[in-house]
Design a protein around this motif. Structure first.
Motif, PDB file in Angstrom:
ATOM      1  N   ASP A   6      28.399  -7.515   8.766  1.00  0.00           N
ATOM      2  CA  ASP A   6      29.416  -8.134   7.931  1.00  0.00           C
ATOM      3  C   ASP A   6      30.416  -8.956   8.745  1.00  0.00           C
ATOM      4  OD1 ASP A   6      28.398  -6.928   5.598  1.00  0.00           O
ATOM      5  OD2 ASP A   6      29.505  -5.082   6.013  1.00  0.00           O
ATOM      6  N   ASN A   7      30.256  -8.979  10.062  1.00  0.00           N
ATOM      7  CA  ASN A   7      31.180  -9.732  10.909  1.00  0.00           C
ATOM      8  C   ASN A   7      30.428 -10.215  12.151  1.00  0.00           C
ATOM      9  OD1 ASN A   7      33.264 -10.693  12.589  1.00  0.00           O
ATOM     10  ND2 ASN A   7      34.732  -9.237  11.732  1.00  0.00           N
ATOM     11  N   ALA A  24      33.092 -22.173  -1.096  1.00  0.00           N
ATOM     12  CA  ALA A  24      32.080 -21.886  -0.077  1.00  0.00           C
ATOM     13  C   ALA A  24      31.950 -20.369   0.074  1.00  0.00           C
ATOM     14  CB  ALA A  24      32.461 -22.517   1.261  1.00  0.00           C
ATOM     15  N   LEU A  25      30.711 -19.893   0.089  1.00  0.00           N
ATOM     16  CA  LEU A  25      30.412 -18.471   0.245  1.00  0.00           C
ATOM     17  C   LEU A  25      29.355 -18.326   1.325  1.00  0.00           C
ATOM     18  CD1 LEU A  25      30.042 -17.406  -3.517  1.00  0.00           C
ATOM     19  CD2 LEU A  25      32.118 -17.470  -2.129  1.00  0.00           C
ATOM     20  N   ALA A  68      31.582 -13.246   4.778  1.00  0.00           N
ATOM     21  CA  ALA A  68      31.407 -11.806   4.966  1.00  0.00           C
ATOM     22  C   ALA A  68      32.558 -11.230   5.783  1.00  0.00           C
ATOM     23  CB  ALA A  68      30.065 -11.537   5.647  1.00  0.00           C
ATOM     24  N   GLU A  69      33.085 -12.018   6.716  1.00  0.00           N
ATOM     25  CA  GLU A  69      34.184 -11.550   7.554  1.00  0.00           C
ATOM     26  C   GLU A  69      35.479 -11.392   6.771  1.00  0.00           C
ATOM     27  OE1 GLU A  69      34.629 -13.866  11.088  1.00  0.00           O
ATOM     28  OE2 GLU A  69      32.477 -13.919  11.489  1.00  0.00           O
ATOM     29  N   THR A  70      35.777 -12.336   5.893  1.00  0.00           N
ATOM     30  CA  THR A  70      37.040 -12.273   5.155  1.00  0.00           C
ATOM     31  C   THR A  70      36.978 -11.284   3.999  1.00  0.00           C
ATOM     32  OG1 THR A  70      36.408 -14.146   3.726  1.00  0.00           O
ATOM     33  CG2 THR A  70      37.624 -14.650   5.754  1.00  0.00           C
ATOM     34  N   ILE A  71      35.796 -11.114   3.410  1.00  0.00           N
ATOM     35  CA  ILE A  71      35.641 -10.227   2.259  1.00  0.00           C
ATOM     36  C   ILE A  71      35.307  -8.806   2.698  1.00  0.00           C
ATOM     37  CG2 ILE A  71      34.279  -9.792   0.166  1.00  0.00           C
ATOM     38  CD1 ILE A  71      36.266 -12.117  -0.026  1.00  0.00           C
ATOM     39  N   GLY A  72      34.567  -8.694   3.810  1.00  0.00           N
ATOM     40  CA  GLY A  72      34.199  -7.373   4.307  1.00  0.00           C
ATOM     41  C   GLY A  72      32.814  -6.925   3.913  1.00  0.00           C
ATOM     42  N   LYS A  73      32.115  -7.715   3.113  1.00  0.00           N
ATOM     43  CA  LYS A  73      30.747  -7.419   2.700  1.00  0.00           C
ATOM     44  C   LYS A  73      29.951  -8.718   2.646  1.00  0.00           C
ATOM     45  CE  LYS A  73      30.537  -2.934   1.746  1.00  0.00           C
ATOM     46  NZ  LYS A  73      29.525  -2.024   2.324  1.00  0.00           N
ATOM     47  N   PRO A  90      27.906  -7.815  -4.256  1.00  0.00           N
ATOM     48  CA  PRO A  90      28.590  -8.635  -5.266  1.00  0.00           C
ATOM     49  C   PRO A  90      30.005  -9.058  -4.888  1.00  0.00           C
ATOM     50  CG  PRO A  90      28.622  -6.334  -5.924  1.00  0.00           C
ATOM     51  CD  PRO A  90      27.756  -6.421  -4.692  1.00  0.00           C
ATOM     52  N   ASP A  91      30.562  -8.481  -3.823  1.00  0.00           N
ATOM     53  CA  ASP A  91      31.975  -8.684  -3.511  1.00  0.00           C
ATOM     54  C   ASP A  91      32.362 -10.148  -3.359  1.00  0.00           C
ATOM     55  OD1 ASP A  91      30.758  -6.164  -2.468  1.00  0.00           O
ATOM     56  OD2 ASP A  91      32.845  -5.595  -2.165  1.00  0.00           O
TER      57      ASP A  91
END
Length: 235
Positions: free
Chosen positions: A65-66, A128-129, A151-156, A161-162
């Motif tokens: 995730d990071n 952007a995702l 993934a780094e900013t959201i954590g998943k 689905p996050d």
């Protein structure tokens, strides 16, 4: 009134081909280490880096995730394993990552990418995702996007689905008012569908669709096709 409000884009292999970018960035990083810290260069052989990354992922699967932390910590671990003191190893790794990251954001867009984004940004909110660590400001297209979740900013990472939920929240829209465009069958197309969003498979590098997933209703082989496809989601 248009039903579609939001278009989200994956980045790597959707707006630009990424494999050559990463190879070039890794070589640039290795060359920098060899020139500035020749005693550390031997610690970063391809085999050694793979072994360290594998070990780190086994210890902490959340590294997926990071990817920034994974690369930084892998270099630090390789240097300390090679005999460097931890503080020095970390300093070299962080400096080397800056070199890598700058090169990683020197991309060559797929044909039509910038023009299509500019066209769509006039009528829709763009987001952007990405599971990667591209920097839209460094690349020069941040002004076209209302938000950039990773993934780094959201954590998943996707396909969780996050990130899709964060996109809908950022844009203030419902899932049926959004379409996600991406290259990965599972992480982009299938995941967006599972979250209730429309999806477009951007198969710009001509990969086969996995047989275990339902085929997408909409796919493109060139980004120039996208502006004509988007109005279909207004029905």
């Amino acid at each position: 009134m248009s039903m579609l409000k939001l278009i989200t884009f994956d980045l790597d292999n959707t707006l630009w081909p990424v494999d050559e970018v990463i190879r070039h960035a890794e070589k640039t990083c290795s060359d920098w280490i060899a020139a500035n810290h020749p005693d550390a260069a031997a610690a970063l052989s391809a085999e050694r880096v793979r072994a360290v990354r594998t070990a780190l992922l086994k210890e902490k699967p959340e590294y997926l995730d990071n990817l920034t932390a994974l690369r930084q910590d892998a270099m630090s671990r390789a240097f300390t394993d090679h005999g460097f003191q931890q503080k020095q190893a970390r300093r070299i790794a962080m400096d080397a990552f800056k070199v890598f990251h700058e090169a990683r954001n020197q991309v060559s867009f797929f044909p039509g990418a910038r023009e299509v984004l500019e066209q769509l940004a006039d009528s829709y909110t763009l987001g952007a995702l990405t599971n990667g660590n591209a920097d839209l400001k460094m690349i020069g297209i941040a002004d076209l996007f209302a938000f950039h979740h990773s993934a780094e900013t959201i954590g998943k990472r996707k396909p969780a689905p996050d990130m899709f939920a964060a996109a809908l929240s950022s844009a203030g829209v419902h899932a049926h008012q959004a379409v996600h465009v991406g290259d990965h069958p599972l992480e982009d197309v299938h995941a967006a569908r599972e979250h209730g969003m429309h999806s477009v498979w951007a198969n710009l590098i001509n990969l086969p669709w996995p047989v275990e997933l339902d085929r997408p209703r909409h796919h493109i082989h060139n980004l120039h096709e996208l502006p004509d496809l988007v109005p279909l989601f207004d029905d």
